[in-house]
Scaffold this motif. Sequence first.
Motif, PDB file in Angstrom:
ATOM      1  N   GLU A 100       0.829  -1.206   0.000  1.00 58.20           N
ATOM      2  CA  GLU A 100       0.000   0.000   0.000  1.00 58.20           C
ATOM      3  C   GLU A 100       0.865   1.258   0.000  1.00 58.20           C
ATOM      4  OE1 GLU A 100      -2.877  -0.001   3.087  1.00 58.20           O
ATOM      5  OE2 GLU A 100      -3.847  -1.868   2.411  1.00 58.20           O
ATOM      6  N   LYS A 101       2.034   1.146   0.659  1.00 60.88           N
ATOM      7  CA  LYS A 101       2.956   2.277   0.703  1.00 60.88           C
ATOM      8  C   LYS A 101       3.727   2.414  -0.609  1.00 60.88           C
ATOM      9  CE  LYS A 101       6.732   4.110   3.543  1.00 60.88           C
ATOM     10  NZ  LYS A 101       7.642   3.826   4.687  1.00 60.88           N
ATOM     11  N   HIS A 102       3.902   1.282  -1.298  1.00 62.02           N
ATOM     12  CA  HIS A 102       4.670   1.281  -2.566  1.00 62.02           C
ATOM     13  C   HIS A 102       3.839   0.625  -3.677  1.00 62.02           C
ATOM     14  CE1 HIS A 102       8.278   2.336  -0.254  1.00 62.02           C
ATOM     15  NE2 HIS A 102       7.970   1.359   0.590  1.00 62.02           N
ATOM     16  N   PRO A 103       2.715   1.232  -4.056  1.00 62.07           N
ATOM     17  CA  PRO A 103       1.801   0.577  -5.015  1.00 62.07           C
ATOM     18  C   PRO A 103       2.378   0.412  -6.418  1.00 62.07           C
ATOM     19  CG  PRO A 103       1.148   2.857  -4.636  1.00 62.07           C
ATOM     20  CD  PRO A 103       2.229   2.559  -3.647  1.00 62.07           C
ATOM     21  N   ASN A 104       3.371   1.215  -6.770  1.00 65.42           N
ATOM     22  CA  ASN A 104       3.900   1.180  -8.145  1.00 65.42           C
ATOM     23  C   ASN A 104       5.245   0.471  -8.267  1.00 65.42           C
ATOM     24  OD1 ASN A 104       1.699   2.732  -9.152  1.00 65.42           O
ATOM     25  ND2 ASN A 104       2.681   4.593  -8.342  1.00 65.42           N
ATOM     26  N   LYS A 105       5.747  -0.048  -7.150  1.00 69.24           N
ATOM     27  CA  LYS A 105       7.057  -0.695  -7.197  1.00 69.24           C
ATOM     28  C   LYS A 105       7.010  -1.986  -8.011  1.00 69.24           C
ATOM     29  CE  LYS A 105       9.781   1.940  -4.653  1.00 69.24           C
ATOM     30  NZ  LYS A 105      10.903   2.685  -5.301  1.00 69.24           N
ATOM     31  N   LEU A 106       8.029  -2.142  -8.854  1.00 71.47           N
ATOM     32  CA  LEU A 106       8.209  -3.377  -9.634  1.00 71.47           C
ATOM     33  C   LEU A 106       9.347  -4.148  -8.973  1.00 71.47           C
ATOM     34  CD1 LEU A 106       8.108  -1.743 -13.196  1.00 71.47           C
ATOM     35  CD2 LEU A 106       6.208  -2.783 -11.938  1.00 71.47           C
ATOM     36  N   PHE A 107       8.996  -5.132  -8.172  1.00 65.96           N
ATOM     37  CA  PHE A 107      10.003  -5.879  -7.426  1.00 65.96           C
ATOM     38  C   PHE A 107      10.758  -6.853  -8.331  1.00 65.96           C
ATOM     39  CE2 PHE A 107       7.334  -5.446  -3.312  1.00 65.96           C
ATOM     40  CZ  PHE A 107       7.885  -4.196  -3.088  1.00 65.96           C
ATOM     41  N   PHE A 108      12.028  -7.067  -7.999  1.00 59.53           N
ATOM     42  CA  PHE A 108      12.813  -8.080  -8.723  1.00 59.53           C
ATOM     43  C   PHE A 108      13.829  -8.708  -7.792  1.00 59.53           C
ATOM     44  CE2 PHE A 108      15.792  -4.552  -9.074  1.00 59.53           C
ATOM     45  CZ  PHE A 108      17.034  -5.163  -8.995  1.00 59.53           C
ATOM     46  N   THR A 109      14.239  -9.897  -8.121  1.00 49.95           N
ATOM     47  CA  THR A 109      15.440 -10.507  -7.541  1.00 49.95           C
ATOM     48  C   THR A 109      16.292 -11.025  -8.675  1.00 49.95           C
ATOM     49  OG1 THR A 109      14.528 -11.140  -5.390  1.00 49.95           O
ATOM     50  CG2 THR A 109      16.356 -12.431  -6.206  1.00 49.95           C
ATOM     51  N   TYR A 110      17.533 -10.582  -8.704  1.00 45.81           N
ATOM     52  CA  TYR A 110      18.524 -11.148  -9.619  1.00 45.81           C
ATOM     53  C   TYR A 110      19.418 -12.062  -8.794  1.00 45.81           C
ATOM     54  CZ  TYR A 110      22.874 -11.701 -12.177  1.00 45.81           C
ATOM     55  OH  TYR A 110      23.978 -12.246 -12.773  1.00 45.81           O
ATOM     56  N   ALA A 111      19.701 -13.262  -9.319  1.00 39.77           N
ATOM     57  CA  ALA A 111      20.552 -14.197  -8.572  1.00 39.77           C
ATOM     58  C   ALA A 111      21.444 -14.982  -9.523  1.00 39.77           C
ATOM     59  CB  ALA A 111      19.694 -15.162  -7.745  1.00 39.77           C
ATOM     60  N   ASN A 112      22.595 -15.380  -8.999  1.00 45.37           N
ATOM     61  CA  ASN A 112      23.418 -16.353  -9.715  1.00 45.37           C
ATOM     62  C   ASN A 112      24.127 -17.245  -8.708  1.00 45.37           C
ATOM     63  OD1 ASN A 112      26.116 -15.232  -9.070  1.00 45.37           O
ATOM     64  ND2 ASN A 112      25.559 -13.569 -10.462  1.00 45.37           N
ATOM     65  N   THR A 113      24.362 -18.484  -9.112  1.00 45.67           N
ATOM     66  CA  THR A 113      25.160 -19.411  -8.313  1.00 45.67           C
ATOM     67  C   THR A 113      26.152 -20.052  -9.276  1.00 45.67           C
ATOM     68  OG1 THR A 113      25.147 -21.403  -6.922  1.00 45.67           O
ATOM     69  CG2 THR A 113      23.307 -21.163  -8.476  1.00 45.67           C
ATOM     70  N   VAL A 114      27.434 -19.821  -9.018  1.00 44.58           N
ATOM     71  CA  VAL A 114      28.458 -20.032 -10.040  1.00 44.58           C
ATOM     72  C   VAL A 114      29.692 -20.721  -9.466  1.00 44.58           C
ATOM     73  CG1 VAL A 114      30.087 -18.781 -11.522  1.00 44.58           C
ATOM     74  CG2 VAL A 114      27.696 -18.058 -11.426  1.00 44.58           C
ATOM     75  N   ALA A 115      30.325 -21.560 -10.293  1.00 37.27           N
ATOM     76  CA  ALA A 115      31.658 -22.091  -9.994  1.00 37.27           C
ATOM     77  C   ALA A 115      32.586 -21.616 -11.111  1.00 37.27           C
ATOM     78  CB  ALA A 115      31.636 -23.613  -9.930  1.00 37.27           C
ATOM     79  N   THR A 116      33.580 -20.810 -10.770  1.00 32.82           N
ATOM     80  CA  THR A 116      34.517 -20.330 -11.787  1.00 32.82           C
ATOM     81  C   THR A 116      35.643 -21.342 -11.972  1.00 32.82           C
ATOM     82  OG1 THR A 116      35.638 -19.045 -10.081  1.00 32.82           O
ATOM     83  CG2 THR A 116      34.013 -17.896 -11.436  1.00 32.82           C
ATOM     84  N   ILE A 117      36.582 -21.016 -12.846  1.00 29.44           N
ATOM     85  CA  ILE A 117      37.669 -21.925 -13.216  1.00 29.44           C
ATOM     86  C   ILE A 117      38.485 -22.333 -11.976  1.00 29.44           C
ATOM     87  CG2 ILE A 117      39.322 -20.070 -13.689  1.00 29.44           C
ATOM     88  CD1 ILE A 117      40.208 -21.757 -16.167  1.00 29.44           C
ATOM     89  N   ASP A 118      38.934 -23.601 -11.958  1.00 30.14           N
ATOM     90  CA  ASP A 118      39.724 -24.074 -10.815  1.00 30.14           C
ATOM     91  C   ASP A 118      41.200 -23.693 -10.991  1.00 30.14           C
ATOM     92  OD1 ASP A 118      40.508 -25.798 -12.806  1.00 30.14           O
ATOM     93  OD2 ASP A 118      40.051 -27.641 -11.715  1.00 30.14           O
ATOM     94  N   PHE A 119      42.000 -23.901  -9.940  1.00 28.41           N
ATOM     95  CA  PHE A 119      43.403 -23.494  -9.978  1.00 28.41           C
ATOM     96  C   PHE A 119      44.186 -24.255 -11.044  1.00 28.41           C
ATOM     97  CE2 PHE A 119      42.353 -22.114  -5.609  1.00 28.41           C
ATOM     98  CZ  PHE A 119      42.756 -20.779  -5.723  1.00 28.41           C
ATOM     99  N   ALA A 120      43.826 -25.519 -11.267  1.00 29.85           N
ATOM    100  CA  ALA A 120      44.537 -26.331 -12.255  1.00 29.85           C
ATOM    101  C   ALA A 120      44.136 -25.979 -13.682  1.00 29.85           C
ATOM    102  CB  ALA A 120      44.272 -27.817 -11.994  1.00 29.85           C
ATOM    103  N   LYS A 121      43.087 -25.173 -13.805  1.00 29.71           N
ATOM    104  CA  LYS A 121      42.554 -24.745 -15.108  1.00 29.71           C
ATOM    105  C   LYS A 121      42.072 -25.915 -15.973  1.00 29.71           C
ATOM    106  CE  LYS A 121      45.227 -20.435 -15.291  1.00 29.71           C
ATOM    107  NZ  LYS A 121      44.139 -19.578 -14.875  1.00 29.71           N
ATOM    108  N   LYS A 122      41.701 -27.002 -15.316  1.00 33.40           N
ATOM    109  CA  LYS A 122      41.141 -28.147 -16.048  1.00 33.40           C
ATOM    110  C   LYS A 122      39.625 -28.025 -16.154  1.00 33.40           C
ATOM    111  CE  LYS A 122      44.735 -31.536 -14.920  1.00 33.40           C
ATOM    112  NZ  LYS A 122      45.030 -32.836 -14.262  1.00 33.40           N
ATOM    113  N   TYR A 123      39.027 -27.413 -15.137  1.00 37.14           N
ATOM    114  CA  TYR A 123      37.585 -27.272 -15.082  1.00 37.14           C
ATOM    115  C   TYR A 123      37.244 -25.794 -15.303  1.00 37.14           C
ATOM    116  CZ  TYR A 123      32.873 -27.176 -13.116  1.00 37.14           C
ATOM    117  OH  TYR A 123      31.529 -27.000 -12.929  1.00 37.14           O
TER     118      TYR A 123
END
Length: 479
Positions: A100-123
């Motif tokens: 009621e206080k924010h009738p025009n708000k467009l809510f969002f959630t952006y998310a990511n869950t990630v595994a970056t390159i490993d130290f051996a650079k194999k994965y």
Amino acid sequence: MGDKEFENVPSIKSKALRINLNQNIYGTFAEIGAGQETVRNFFRAGGASGTIAKAMSAYDKDFSDAIYGIEEDRRYVTEARLQKMLKHECDLMENRLDREKHPNKLFFTYANTVATIDFAKKYKGHGWVGIRYQVDPTEDYNEIILHVRFHENDARLQQNTLGILGTNLIYGAYYKYDSPKKLLRYLYDHIDKDQIEIDTINFSGPKFDDTVDNRLMSLQLVKNGMTEAVMFAPDGNNVLPARILYKKNVLALRGSFRPVTKVNMDMYEKSYKLFLDENKVDPERSVCIFEITLSNLRAEGEIDEEDFMDRAKLLCSLGQTVMISNFQEYYRVVEYFSRFTKERMGLAMGVNNLIDVFDEKYYRHLSGGILEAFGKLFFKDLKVYLYPLMDPETGEITNSENLKVHPRMKELYKFFKYNGKVVDVEDYNPEILNIYSREVLQKILNGESDWEDMLPANTVKLIKEQKLFHCENTAAENV
């Protein structure tokens, strides 16, 4: 991608700033595994206080589990984890902010869950990225969820690329949702396609449910060069290839399926039975993939999306998992599967397809020619399940014993044949060998009625009801 190609593309800063200056867009960033690279772009752009409700990274596994719950498989870089993150953070906003206080708000959630390159650079690493958001405060949430694979060899570069991709996704979600094909292409603004690969994407929610078919979006990923292959399940949703193929025995069946005929299904059923009878093939860990190549879709010029969807609907109605790929040669299919599994593999094909496999012209781009291709094709104890061909004029049956390859290839063919790499499908149905997809399609286009016995019953009903392949005979009572 060169600088000239970005001349008319908004910068990442200007995209983030436009979101920040929209007084109604308001939400949460939850990023795990690759820093807080996306929200960083919004903080740096200026005006972020009106956009960012919260930015967080639950890096510690115990903290992450306490917030989002524990996954059954104890893994963190999964679609299920991303879905929990999106829902949890959106629920918090709904609970903590007064509508009621924010009738025009467009809510969002952006998310990511990630595994970056490993130290051996194999994965090289991979991750799930998504946004759950509103474009109308009175409507339910929309979702865009995608899976990425990293190709860069440095974790910092991967983090930076992920931040750009995330910003493109949020910007596209709000300003390009009515043009999902453009939204998809714009995900690569300021990113080279050799930096990151998108191999799965799904759109859902009120803005997409009636306008977007995720199978068609899958096709765009391959068509745009964003990935080499995509898969979709019988329910029509795109699925992560790794999820389907991981540690599985895989049988692949390539075809045009335009439309899928009784011959296609007989080839599938009989080949799959032979495959499952092989030593060390566990039926519980085996899958069959129906593959359509991009070159097949382009056989008559530009890709006809309606024609593609007709084929997809029929295969899905038969409960099949479908792969769209840009692999013209069979050895590339096997190489692709090998990324995800080291178990048994098989290829089901007709006689003409096998003859093409032994045609040298397809391997001129390889330094080792056809021998290099065959080394890649058969190195994993792969077998070909060969479906016979009947001469429509003489009735003669061609199988592995009497098929004719180029004279230079005779000895090579004999080597593979007599080492058990080519297995004949012997319990085929001889009454359907004279069925050809192209002839069935022509009968449908001509408005003839004698094509119905050539297809599985369920597909006949679907073709008529939905007027697939421009079928005008909709009399379902005749099915």
